[in-house]
Design a protein around this motif. Structure first.
Motif, mmCIF file in Angstrom:
data_model
loop_
_atom_site.group_PDB
_atom_site.id
_atom_site.type_symbol
_atom_site.label_atom_id
_atom_site.label_comp_id
_atom_site.label_asym_id
_atom_site.label_seq_id
_atom_site.Cartn_x
_atom_site.Cartn_y
_atom_site.Cartn_z
ATOM 1 N N LEU B 641 0.860 -1.186 0.000
ATOM 2 C CA LEU B 641 0.000 0.000 0.000
ATOM 3 C C LEU B 641 0.895 1.235 0.000
ATOM 4 C CD1 LEU B 641 -2.633 1.448 -0.018
ATOM 5 C CD2 LEU B 641 -2.766 1.238 2.455
ATOM 6 N N THR B 642 0.880 1.917 -1.117
ATOM 7 C CA THR B 642 1.717 3.103 -1.219
ATOM 8 C C THR B 642 0.880 4.361 -1.066
ATOM 9 O OG1 THR B 642 1.472 2.962 -3.611
ATOM 10 C CG2 THR B 642 3.477 2.046 -2.673
ATOM 11 N N ILE B 643 1.527 5.384 -0.566
ATOM 12 C CA ILE B 643 0.901 6.693 -0.413
ATOM 13 C C ILE B 643 1.631 7.606 -1.390
ATOM 14 C CG2 ILE B 643 0.227 8.462 1.260
ATOM 15 C CD1 ILE B 643 -0.530 5.726 2.302
ATOM 16 N N SER B 644 0.893 8.219 -2.284
ATOM 17 C CA SER B 644 1.553 8.975 -3.341
ATOM 18 C C SER B 644 1.188 10.454 -3.311
ATOM 19 C CB SER B 644 1.168 8.421 -4.712
ATOM 20 O OG SER B 644 1.820 7.214 -4.932
ATOM 21 N N SER B 662 -2.125 10.895 -0.806
ATOM 22 C CA SER B 662 -3.192 9.979 -0.391
ATOM 23 C C SER B 662 -2.844 8.567 -0.834
ATOM 24 C CB SER B 662 -4.538 10.422 -0.963
ATOM 25 O OG SER B 662 -4.588 10.164 -2.333
ATOM 26 N N PRO B 663 -3.530 7.576 -0.247
ATOM 27 C CA PRO B 663 -3.214 6.190 -0.593
ATOM 28 C C PRO B 663 -3.541 5.873 -2.053
ATOM 29 C CG PRO B 663 -4.432 6.288 1.466
ATOM 30 C CD PRO B 663 -4.490 7.656 0.874
ATOM 31 N N ASP B 664 -2.761 4.966 -2.608
ATOM 32 C CA ASP B 664 -3.062 4.436 -3.933
ATOM 33 C C ASP B 664 -4.000 3.236 -3.765
ATOM 34 O OD1 ASP B 664 -1.330 6.281 -5.219
ATOM 35 O OD2 ASP B 664 0.373 5.098 -4.528
ATOM 36 N N PRO B 666 -5.647 -0.339 -3.195
ATOM 37 C CA PRO B 666 -5.326 -1.373 -2.199
ATOM 38 C C PRO B 666 -4.355 -2.390 -2.797
ATOM 39 C CG PRO B 666 -7.704 -1.082 -2.420
ATOM 40 C CD PRO B 666 -7.069 -0.259 -3.480
ATOM 41 N N THR B 717 -10.423 4.884 -3.778
ATOM 42 C CA THR B 717 -9.021 5.123 -4.097
ATOM 43 C C THR B 717 -8.862 5.364 -5.594
ATOM 44 O OG1 THR B 717 -8.743 2.748 -4.220
ATOM 45 C CG2 THR B 717 -7.970 3.829 -2.222
ATOM 46 N N VAL B 718 -7.707 5.893 -5.930
ATOM 47 C CA VAL B 718 -7.383 6.087 -7.331
ATOM 48 C C VAL B 718 -6.746 4.804 -7.834
ATOM 49 C CG1 VAL B 718 -6.005 7.442 -8.949
ATOM 50 C CG2 VAL B 718 -6.969 8.522 -6.912
ATOM 51 N N THR B 721 -6.649 -2.536 -8.051
ATOM 52 C CA THR B 721 -5.732 -3.478 -7.433
ATOM 53 C C THR B 721 -5.263 -4.507 -8.455
ATOM 54 O OG1 THR B 721 -6.893 -3.181 -5.365
ATOM 55 C CG2 THR B 721 -5.526 -5.147 -5.562
#
Lengths: 493, 1013
Positions: B641-644, B662-664, B666, B717-718, B721
């Motif tokens: 889980l990356t935050i970009s 914000s998180p990418d 899941p 999210t953007v 998955t």
């Protein structure tokens, strides 16, 4: 090789394990919530031109009948299907905003930072969550409620909830936020951030939409101040003296602005990611196509060539003419490019559904063309109003008149104040006159469709556009949201 | 019976050959030659002796009255002893059990090949190859045995053991190539494990040989021209059809007198160059002694494009040094090093409906002149705009008042891009040490690297091409990038023969690091110059007028161990097993390591005792293999889980904006590589001595293709998955034939190959019948392709036309079963659309699969003839079975020019049943609906190269110290046989066969010379 050889770390981004650990990171998470306020999709779907297309004030326009299908479908309701329309983007926009607000609210308690800022950030997140939900509940008949981030494993088990529970969730959020938000913010650095006034004005609309007229009027009254036309007490709001100044770049966050959507020409947006730009995409969308000025001396507007979306309907253009006189706001709102072309002053190509009338408020100007990096088309700096004082004046008047509340005279004063600013004489306050005033005062600002729906006038006003009463008050749930989920389509679609 | 004696010698070296089998035909009686090549045998005069030895061609000699025989055996270089490069080694072709196709240096010599990818086209079975563009220096799309994945399908390139990145092969000079091997089946690929699924191409460069110094020069010079022009309307025809379309829409006539326009402008003439130059030169020096050998070469290539040549050109310099040194009897070290410098000048948009010179030339109206010389006109708008581009005499280039948007005068467009170019420097090489402490045991270490630098420079002047394509500020951009990929491999192998048993064991370990690129670029605006040459970053510009950028990619690391066992019994029963374990940085701890096993067997049937001696089938090997390989080329951090950043917003009125994070999407912690298993059955045979046949059948199944299935948008999210979601199959047949015969003074050789391929998507995720999206085409009402279960990847998808309504009656009669009028708003001359679902209206559900962009058949044929000192070669290649989407006309520009096919439009009852009426706005969507109307057969056969050479007599040249001298003339792309109506049926790209104005392949004529000392 050792296992270390196979370990690579992200660059330029972080991972959940390490983020949300400082005030600046919490602030960045807050900015990400605001990011959705200025949402535009990669397919140019911006709430404002979409809403304009849906109303009787504009056609979708563009280059052809297939240009930005989402706008076309909301303009010709017969084309609006679960697969085609702006719902996919408007739905995503709303829930992205809600998610980011929820993430921030869930992480904030653990962030080491000043309590004061924590309280303010939380209030902003709550107000924004309510703002996103208010759009969602107006666009869709039935939506799910998220008061916190959910586990991804449970994503397919989500169900829709009643409209009442969404509305009360919105009211709770706004009420809680109003207490903690600042009344004003320093314009130069924080203009655009949530204030008591912005949250109140949204809450007023939330009440008005539910026909809670007294509660609505109460909130609007605080925003508008005790003396219509004067300076308000809580937020210091005051009508701008000159109507035309509202749409001039450089007048951001003026005294009339309550909640404004910020844009800038410094983010160097490029075609590769239209959604990433902080520029105002509306400016290029509504400009006349292949526009060029032939006769420089004639004083024709110096528009850039745009894509000719949202051409103004004859019906709106004629609404500006009362008793043979042009409303003073006409020349700031609409440009009759066709007559300029007939006169040989300008050249332009007629786009789809061309009427010759263009939305002057937002057609990009050469002087505002970006000279920095990126594609200039995506980097216009003009802000737009989500809420401004003339709007809340008229909303309060509407609440008073519709609710038949005691203080009808205040409704008259509010309406008069809006008209007096542009030098128009008083007319009697009634719902028809208020709606007319809103139509010309707020032309092209994305208000008309909501006004028609809220007052039950959409079916008659939009009859020529194929509006079906009882169905088109809402957009269909995006088709793809139904795949493998428990989400149910709006039964009317 | 009498005693006969004799010696057997090598035909070429005249050295005796020990160990030759001498057999009396039809008996089991025989002997073997001794160390001096001599033999003694009892035989009768009516018997026949058969002399045979591995690596030599057998000979049969009647005994007769002779008692002494001096036999010379010719080496059978063609088949038996030919070695094939396999992963980490070479193998005798006879013993290979996998499906490998080789292309040798002799097949490529003096051919006009600019990119190694092209070298394989038509010369190897199992490959689908299409040039991406006729722009000189551009790459080709190469697919080994079909489309393996919905993600990356580019094969893995390994040059002298160095894994070079996909597609980055343009740096190689084809003259330096000794051989190219394509590993097609899983058994041959498995030694490359998790990166081999899309096929592996091994390139070996030339090495020096023991002996005196050899110096070679080869080169050619020639010109190129377009092979074909589109038939477009002239001005009169254009005006006539525009009038018609406008009238039909009820808008009245546009041009009162169409014939006054005459022929008008031929925009194609304005952009095409019929005399584009191309040349190639190479000098090589090679030689060596018992200690060292070396190969040194210099190459130069220059080619102008045939479209707006001023901004279409390619230039490349190459230097190569390969050497090996025997440090001790048991120790060898060496290096291979290539350096290249490329400069490419590209015209910007190609194969794009959104502008570029080709698209503009096709779509611009013929009424607008290339240059405006009329005074009254050039002093009025739009020619008064600042930045209007002018020719050398100061006349403005014509600006169309009819066709706007991205379609601009291509000659003016060219002026705005003069001087812009891209460049790259590549240094690719390796060093190795190889020790053989005891016989058969070989230890080898190789360190290889590819160091690349590349970048571009471009200047944009103030220009006004039309009202929507213009800029009021100058800008100058410079970008530089750098990348260092490296790999280290250590192998140990042991070979041993015990009686009839022969085995080789290979164990190895490797570490690979790639994708380590980083770069910066800077654009400055409003610099006070008006051309590229004067542009500089030294101008002092305010920071506000600059746009800096930069990036670094995420390194991709792979750590591997691998092993292989080869075993053969009497060179008759062959067996190979391989296993590789790859660890990839692209997966979580859970799935970091993958195992890729394979096995293959071969049976040289013709070596069996029961195999009857016969003159028909001289050699037969049957082989089969099965194995599993992978693809980890699927992006980074999908398991985390990356935050970009980049979720930005602007506050306040300073113009500055704030960074939001914000998180990418899941993560999927279970993510793993895509897995491709492949079964292959084939045989190789030599028939009637002269004909070689290779046949393969394969079935390739890819599972767990990485997809990003849509997650519900309400999650918020953007992005989506990653998931191992889709499956796909490829089935194919391949046949290669070679024939070589000497007929008196004629030497004839024919080589041909043909491949059949069927691709099918078998699974796309639960409940998913097709993928959203697809290729789009301008303002087409729907995407034009669809990837769906049961269909080939990216099949064309659209409406089916059922002819044209000739009259109102036909429209009134077109009803569904319930009697509902299907196209109530149609007019005579409109398409009758098929109502697939029979619901009485035409909507998106009526679309169907209407064709595949992937050819079913690919084939190639080479014919060579030698007569005395003359040689002649013709090489052709082609494909069949695909459709091409002919999207050359811009749909949303109603005034765009038409192709002459529009002259056959419907104009009244009975005039046409396949080209609809012309009407502005196109209410029936005749043109804006994607439909079979746009599809054309993609079959073609192209005479790719034709060459006629003459070698000067050695008596003549030896006086000058030369060993050989040959002059030749050559034509490239001489003829293309196709029914396709566009420029060129060969259209590569991510999805092949979509023609948006592809840059066509040039037709070239060249003269060449090669001399050796």
């Amino acid at each position: 090789c050792s296992d270390d050889f196979l370990e690579v770390e992200p660059t330029g981004k972080s991972t959940e394990a390490f983020y949300y650990s400082s005030e600046s990171e919490a602030y960045a998470a807050l900015v990400a919530v605001y990011d959705i306020v200025g949402f535009v999709s990669s397919g140019y779907i911006d709430k404002l031109p979409a809403l304009n297309s849906a109303s009787d004030d504009h056609y979708a326009g563009g280059g052809s009948s297939g240009d930005i299908a989402a706008f076309q479908a909301w303009n010709d309701y017969s084309k609006l299907t679960p697969a085609t329309g702006p719902q996919e983007d408007l739905w995503s926009k709303g829930f992205q905003g809600v998610y980011r607000a929820n993430i921030l609210l869930s992480k904030l308690p653990g962030v080491p930072m000043s309590e004061e800022k924590k309280v303010r950030f939380a209030a902003e997140a709550q107000a924004l969550r309510a703002y996103f939900y208010f759009d969602l509940i107006r666009f869709f008949r039935s939506i799910p409620k998220f008061d916190q981030p959910i586990n991804f494993e449970d994503v397919n088990d989500v169900e829709q909830v009643s409209r009442e529970s969404i509305y009360s969730f919105i009211e709770e959020d706004l009420t809680a936020a109003i207490d903690k938000l600042p009344a004003t913010v320093p314009v130069s650095t924080e203009g655009g951030r949530m204030t008591k006034g912005a949250a109140r004005a949204i809450l007023g609309q939330v009440y008005l939409n539910q026909k809670k007229f007294a509660l609505a009027a109460e909130q609007f009254a605080i925003v508008n101040g005790t003396v219509p036309g004067g300076k308000s007490e809580e937020g210091g709001y005051e009508l701008l003296e000159n109507f035309g100044d509202l749409f001039v770049v450089g007048n951001e966050y003026n005294s009339e602005s309550i909640f404004e959507i910020g844009h800038t020409n410094t983010s160097n947006g490029v075609w590769d990611c239209i959604a990433c730009t902080e520029g105002n995409v509306m400016n290029i969308l509504v400009g006349p196509r292949d526009y060029s000025v032939i006769d420089e001396s004639a004083g024709a507007p110096d528009f850039i060539s745009g894509y000719s979306f949202n051409p103004v309907t004859e019906s709106l253009a004629s609404a500006f003419v009362q008793n043979g006189n042009y409303d003073p706001r006409y020349k700031y709102s609409i440009s009759n490019v066709d007559s300029l072309a007939e006169a040989g002053v300008v050249n332009y190509s007629k786009g789809y559904d061309n009427t010759g009338y263009f939305l002057k408020k937002f057609a990009g100007l050469k002087e505002d063309k970006s000279t920095g990096g990126g594609n200039y088309e995506l980097n216009f700096p003009q802000n737009t109003y989500e809420l401004r004082l003339a709007d809340t004046y008229l909303l309060e008047a509407e609440a008073i008149v519709s609710g038949n509340l005691d203080n009808q005279s205040r409704a008259q004063l509010l309406l008069d104040a809006v008209r007096a600013r542009v030098g128009l004489a008083s007319i009697p306050v009634n719902i028809d006159n208020i709606l007319h005033e809103r139509r010309v005062e707020l032309a092209g600002e994305g208000k008309r469709w909501f006004d028609l729906i809220r007052n039950g006038r959409a079916a008659s006003a939009l009859a020529d556009f194929g509006f079906v009463a009882g169905k088109n008050e809402f957009l269909p749930i995006p088709l793809l949201e139904l795949n493998n989920t428990k989400i149910k389509q709006d039964p009317n679609y | 019976q009498s005693t006969i004696t004799g010696t057997v010698m090598d035909e070429e070296t005249a050295q005796p050959i020990p160990g030759v089998n001498v057999l009396i035909k039809g008996t089991s009686k025989g002997t073997v030659t001794d160390i001096d090549g001599s033999f003694t045998l009892e035989a009768a005069s009516d018997q026949i002796l058969i002399f045979s030895f591995i690596g030599y061609m057998s000979q049969e000699v009647p005994v007769g009255n002779q008692t002494t025989f001096n036999i010379s055996l010719g080496q059978d270089v063609e088949t038996l002893d030919e070695v094939v490069v396999v992963g980490y080694g070479v193998q005798k072709k006879k013993e290979v059990t996998g499906a490998i196709t080789s292309v040798g240096a002799e097949d490529l010599e003096s051919l006009p090949i600019n990119n190694v990818g092209q070298a394989l086209q038509g010369r190897t079975s199992g490959l689908t190859i299409a040039a991406n563009s006729g722009q000189p220096g551009s790459a080709a799309t190469i697919r080994v045995r079909g489309i393996t994945s919905l993600n990356n399908n580019d094969p893995l390139w390994v040059v002298d053991g160095v894994v070079v990145d996909n597609g980055g092969i343009g740096y190689l000079n084809q003259s330096d190539i000794e051989s190219i091997e394509v590993l097609k089946d899983a058994a041959s690929q498995a030694i490359y494990g998790a990166r081999a699924a899309a096929g592996v191409v091994l390139v070996t460069t030339k090495k020096g040989k023991k002996g005196g110094l050899k110096v070679n020069y080869s080169g050619y010079y020639g010109t190129s021209a377009p092979a074909r022009k589109l038939d477009l309307l002239n001005a009169t025809e254009y005006a006539t059809l525009r009038n018609e379309a406008s009238l039909a829409a009820g808008k009245g006539i546009v041009y009162d007198n169409p014939s006054e326009f005459g022929k008008g402008t031929d925009w194609q003439d304005a952009i095409f160059n019929n005399h584009a130059k191309r040349q190639n030169h190479e000098v090589s020096l090679s030689g060596g002694n018992d200690v060292s050998t070396f190969y040194l070469s210099f190459g130069y290539l220059n080619q102008e494009g045939i479209v707006v040549s001023d901004i279409s050109e390619y230039e490349r310099y190459n230097i190569r040094l390969n050497s090996t040194h025997n440090v001790a009897k048991w120790l060898k070290v060496g290096q291979n090093l290539g350096y290249s410098r490329e400069k490419s000048i590209g015209l910007g948009n190609t194969n794009s409906e959104f502008g570029g010179p080709l698209s503009s030339a096709i779509n611009l109206d013929p009424l607008t002149p290339v240059v405006v010389k009329d005074d009254s006109l050039m002093n009025t708008a739009p020619y008064t705009n600042p930045g209007v581009v002018r020719d050398a005499n100061g006349y403005p280039y014509g600006i169309s008042s009819e066709v706007g948007q991205e379609m601009t005068n291509p000659v003016a467009y060219m002026q705005t891009r003069l001087g812009n170019y891209g460049w790259s420097d590549n240094i690719v090489g390796n060093v190795f040490a190889q020790a053989e402490p005891i016989e058969g045991l070989i230890l080898r270490s190789t360190l290889g690297a590819k160091l690349s630098f590349w970048g571009d420079e471009s200047f944009t002047p103030i220009y006004f091409l039309n009202s929507s394509t213009n800029t009021s500020q100058t800008s100058f951009n410079r970008g530089t990038n750098r990348k260092l990929d490296w790999n280290l491999e250590n192998t140990v192998s042991y070979s041993k023969s015990i009686n009839d048993h022969k085995f080789t064991v290979l164990l190895g370990q490797g570490a690979y690091m790639d994708n380590r690129s980083k770069g910066v670029n800077l654009t400055v605006f409003n610099i006070p110059v008006d051309n590229f040459d004067d542009a500089s970053l030294n101008f002092d510009v305010p920071v506000r007028s600059t746009a800096p950028g930069g990036y670094e990619n995420i390194p991709h690391a792979v750590s591997s161990i691998f092993g292989r066992v080869n075993y053969s019994f009497k060179e008759k029963y062959l067996f190979t097993a391989t296993v590789r374990r790859d660890g990839s940085s692209r997966f979580s701890d859970k799935n970091k390591y993958g195992y890729f096993p394979s096995g293959s067997i071969g049976w040289v049937t013709s070596e069996e005792d029961f195999w009857p001696e016969n003159d028909i089938v001289n050699f037969l090997k049957i082989r089969g293999s099965y194995g599993i390989v992978g693809n980890d080329n699927i992006g980074d951090f999908a398991y985390l889980l990356t935050i970009s950043p980049g979720r930005n917003y602007t506050f306040g009125n300073s113009g500055a904006y704030s960074n939001g994070w914000s998180p990418d999407a899941p993560p999927n912690r279970n993510l793993k590589w895509e897995e491709t298993s492949q079964a292959n059955i084939g045989f190789e045979a030599t028939v009637l001595q002269d004909l070689t046949v290779t046949f393969d059948w394969y079935k390739k199944v890819t599972t767990g293709i990485l997809q990003y299935p849509r997650i519900p948008a309400y999650y918020g999210t953007v992005g989506n998955t990653a998931k191992n979601a889709a499956d796909m199959e490829n089935m194919g047949l391949e046949l290669e034939l070679g024939y070589r015969k000497q007929l008196g003074e004629f030497n004839l050789s024919v080589n041909g190959n043909v491949s059949y391929l069927k691709n099918k998507v078998t699974y796309l995720n639960d409940g998913v019948a097709y993928l959203d999206g697809g290729e789009t085409f301008q303002s087409s009402s729907y995407p034009i392709t669809r990837t769906a279960v049961g269909q080939p990847v990216n099949s064309f998808y659209g409406f089916k036309t059922l002819g044209i309504f000739q009259n109102q009656e036909e429209i009134d009669n077109y009803r569904n079963e319930e009697g509902k009028l299907i196209q109530p708003n149609a007019k005579p001359g409109d398409f009758k659309w098929q109502d697939r679902d029979g619901n009485g209206e035409i909507n998106e559900k009526d679309r169907d699969f209407i064709g595949s962009p992937i050819p079913d058949w690919s084939y190639g044929l080479t014919l060579s003839l030698e007569y005395k000192n003359f040689d002649f070669m013709v090489f052709g290649q082609g494909v069949a079975g695909n459709e091409i989407f002919q999207g050359l006309r811009r749909l949303d520009i109603i005034k765009a020019n038409y192709q002459t096919s529009a002259l056959g439009r419907w104009t009244g009852e009975g005039t046409s049943n396949d080209y609809p009426r012309l009407v502005d706005e196109d209410p029936n969507r005749n043109f804006t609906n994607p439909s079979d109307f746009y599809l054309e057969k993609g079959d073609y056969f192209r005479i790719k190269t034709m060459q006629l050479g003459y070698s000067l007599p050695s008596a003549l040249i030896s006086k000058a110290g030369m060993t050989n001298a040959r002059v030749y003339i050559m034509a490239e792309n001489l003829f293309t046989f196709t029914k396709y109506s566009g420029y060129d049926p060969e259209i590569g790209g991510g999805v092949m066969s979509i023609d948006r104005g592809v840059y066509p392949q040039a037709r070239s004529f060249m003269v060449g010379l090669s001399v050796g000392f």
